[in-house]
Design a protein around this motif. Structure first.
Motif, PDB file in Angstrom:
ATOM      1  N   GLN A 191      35.343  18.833 -31.914  1.00 18.94           N
ATOM      2  CA  GLN A 191      35.584  20.251 -32.181  1.00 18.94           C
ATOM      3  C   GLN A 191      34.454  21.148 -31.697  1.00 18.94           C
TER       4      GLN A 191
ATOM      5  N   LYS B  16      35.708   7.928 -37.877  1.00 20.15           N
ATOM      6  CA  LYS B  16      36.798   8.817 -37.488  1.00 20.15           C
ATOM      7  C   LYS B  16      36.421  10.274 -37.754  1.00 20.15           C
ATOM      8  N   ASN B  17      35.814  10.539 -38.900  1.00 14.10           N
ATOM      9  CA  ASN B  17      35.380  11.908 -39.222  1.00 14.10           C
ATOM     10  C   ASN B  17      34.323  12.394 -38.249  1.00 14.10           C
TER      11      ASN B  17
ATOM     12  N   GLU C 271      35.920  13.216 -34.906  1.00 11.11           N
ATOM     13  CA  GLU C 271      36.687  14.454 -35.008  1.00 11.11           C
ATOM     14  C   GLU C 271      35.768  15.677 -34.996  1.00 11.11           C
TER      15      GLU C 271
END
Length: 104
Positions: free
Chosen positions: A37, A29-30, A33
């Motif tokens: 970005q 998940k990190n 993300e």
């Protein structure tokens, strides 16, 4: 106490496996993300160790400018972002402050 002993080791192993799945999901998940970005102008590093500046990016691919050479990579080939792009958002100018300085 003897009746609980056969259940202790399997429960401990099950807890450890559950913790590993949780940690792996959190790491995925990190990563997703941080990849979402990335924007045009950011300096990134690929999994192969190439440093470049993002020229174009979409859901599946990224085009890097490496010293004037444009290379296309799969988005998952990005290891991480080294530096954020040089583009800064434009800030509104406060005209009231400028006008009061002119009056003096």
């Amino acid at each position: 106490m003897q009746s609980l002993q056969p259940f202790f080791i399997p429960l401990l192993m099950l807890g450890m496996v559950g913790w590993m799945f949780y940690a792996q999901r959190k790491q995925q998940k990190n990563r997703a993300e941080s990849l979402s970005q990335i924007q045009k102008g950011d300096e990134i590093v690929t999994i192969g160790g190439l440093y470049g500046i993002v020229d174009e990016i979409d859901d599946k691919k990224v085009v890097l400018d490496i010293d004037g050479i444009y290379l296309t990579f799969d988005r998952s080939a990005i290891r991480n972002r080294v530096a954020k792009g040089a583009t800064t958002p434009k800030q509104p100018v406060d005209t009231a402050v400028i006008e009061s300085k002119d009056e003096e």
